[in-house]
Design a protein around this motif. Sequence first.
Motif, short mmCIF file in Angstrom:
data_model
loop_
_atom_site.label_atom_id
_atom_site.label_comp_id
_atom_site.label_asym_id
_atom_site.label_seq_id
_atom_site.Cartn_x
_atom_site.Cartn_y
_atom_site.Cartn_z
N TYR A 20 73.04 -43.46 -51.33
CA TYR A 20 74.37 -43.71 -51.90
C TYR A 20 74.72 -45.19 -51.82
N SER A 21 74.37 -45.82 -50.70
CA SER A 21 74.69 -47.24 -50.55
C SER A 21 73.78 -48.12 -51.40
N LEU A 22 72.53 -47.71 -51.60
CA LEU A 22 71.67 -48.46 -52.51
C LEU A 22 72.25 -48.47 -53.92
N ASN A 233 76.25 -42.04 -39.47
CA ASN A 233 75.18 -42.19 -40.45
C ASN A 233 75.66 -42.92 -41.70
N GLY A 234 76.96 -42.81 -42.00
CA GLY A 234 77.50 -43.55 -43.13
C GLY A 234 77.41 -45.05 -42.91
N ILE A 235 77.60 -45.46 -41.65
CA ILE A 235 77.47 -46.88 -41.30
C ILE A 235 76.00 -47.28 -41.26
N ALA A 236 75.19 -46.45 -40.61
CA ALA A 236 73.76 -46.74 -40.49
C ALA A 236 73.10 -46.85 -41.86
N GLY A 237 73.45 -45.93 -42.76
CA GLY A 237 72.85 -45.95 -44.09
C GLY A 237 73.26 -47.15 -44.90
N HIS A 238 74.51 -47.57 -44.75
CA HIS A 238 74.99 -48.73 -45.50
C HIS A 238 74.29 -50.00 -45.02
N ALA A 239 74.18 -50.15 -43.70
CA ALA A 239 73.46 -51.31 -43.16
C ALA A 239 71.99 -51.26 -43.55
N ALA A 241 70.69 -49.91 -46.27
CA ALA A 241 70.54 -50.25 -47.69
C ALA A 241 70.50 -51.76 -47.88
N ARG A 242 71.36 -52.45 -47.17
CA ARG A 242 71.38 -53.93 -47.25
C ARG A 242 70.05 -54.51 -46.77
#
Length: 365
Positions: A20-22, A233-239, A241-242
């Motif tokens: 989602y973050s990608l 996991n929402g935070i982990a996934g966003h970081a 993706a970056r």
Amino acid sequence: MTDPHIAVVGSGSLARSVCYSLAALASPAPATPIRVTVLARGSAASDIAGVCQIRAAVTGGGVTFAAESLHDEVDAMARLQPDVLVCCASAQSPYERTTAPSAWTSLIARAGFGATLPLQATLIVRLARAVAQASPRTLVVNGCFPDVVNPLLTALKAPVTCGIGNVSTLAACLQAAIGLPDQDHLAVLGHHVHLSAPGHPDDEALAWYEGQPLPDVTGLLRAARAMDRRELNGIAGHAAARLLLALVTGAEVRTSLPGPLGLPGGYPVTVADGSVTLRLPPGVTRADAVAWNLRVGRDDGVEVVDGRVSHSPRAIDALAPYLPELAAGWPVAALDEVTERLTELRQRLRLAPAASVVAPGTGAT
């Protein structure tokens, strides 16, 4: 030259968060379009890819998503040849203790999360070996207990660049808590165990801002630690993706990552030109940082040193009634056999209620 290509393995909350973050972070459209392939079993992969393709379209991103069912890791790597492979799936969910409590989850609570190391490692080991065999230029990023699994991969001579989550999540939370625009001047030493507050203040995660120790890390992390672990996991996934975008584009990012270069625990790093290097604060050597991570990480109940897996006294006491020969430790080369033994024990204990865990010295039933 082909478009940068990221392969994401898994269909759980971390994999979804990454994808989602990608879809969002690759917007507006980059000069070079980025491809993402979601690899999972069943229909989940196509569902995730479909949602992300729509999200990317809405935000105008230059990323495209595709899905494949993962059956043969070597075949998949040989065909896809991704620039980066990130594994977000393992054989043991960290949420089983709340979703399906049993004697198995009670045993893990007593032994420490590290007792599940073989189950966390089995898929990423297969994937890393497949990369080495069929796509050696692929960078391997691990999202499954990387603080200990990555040293295991290194001991097995399997490729791994770094991990995601854990200290990366903590660094993001600290960045937000003190209102920083980025992590260029923030350095964090932290382990998986620090997703919860430590039992003793001396065992807290360490952070520096502009080279100076950051005070009251416990207070700064209090709100994040109060969140449901799955929300993190929402935070982990966003970081993550970056990080993945930086790895495939060659961009420079300063952050903190678990298991960089196969090291135990988490460290501040610089990501640039598709590689990861340590970025330790003044006065902290690599040896100091590794020793600190090994010490605080023992609260998870396991460590990998010199090609051998060792358990803490707490984990030994919990595991010995069931698997005494494994509780005493095992060589990394025995991973497949240990995984089979632990899987058999899990299958048996899942049939018993949560209170049915053998106390030390009483023998298994």
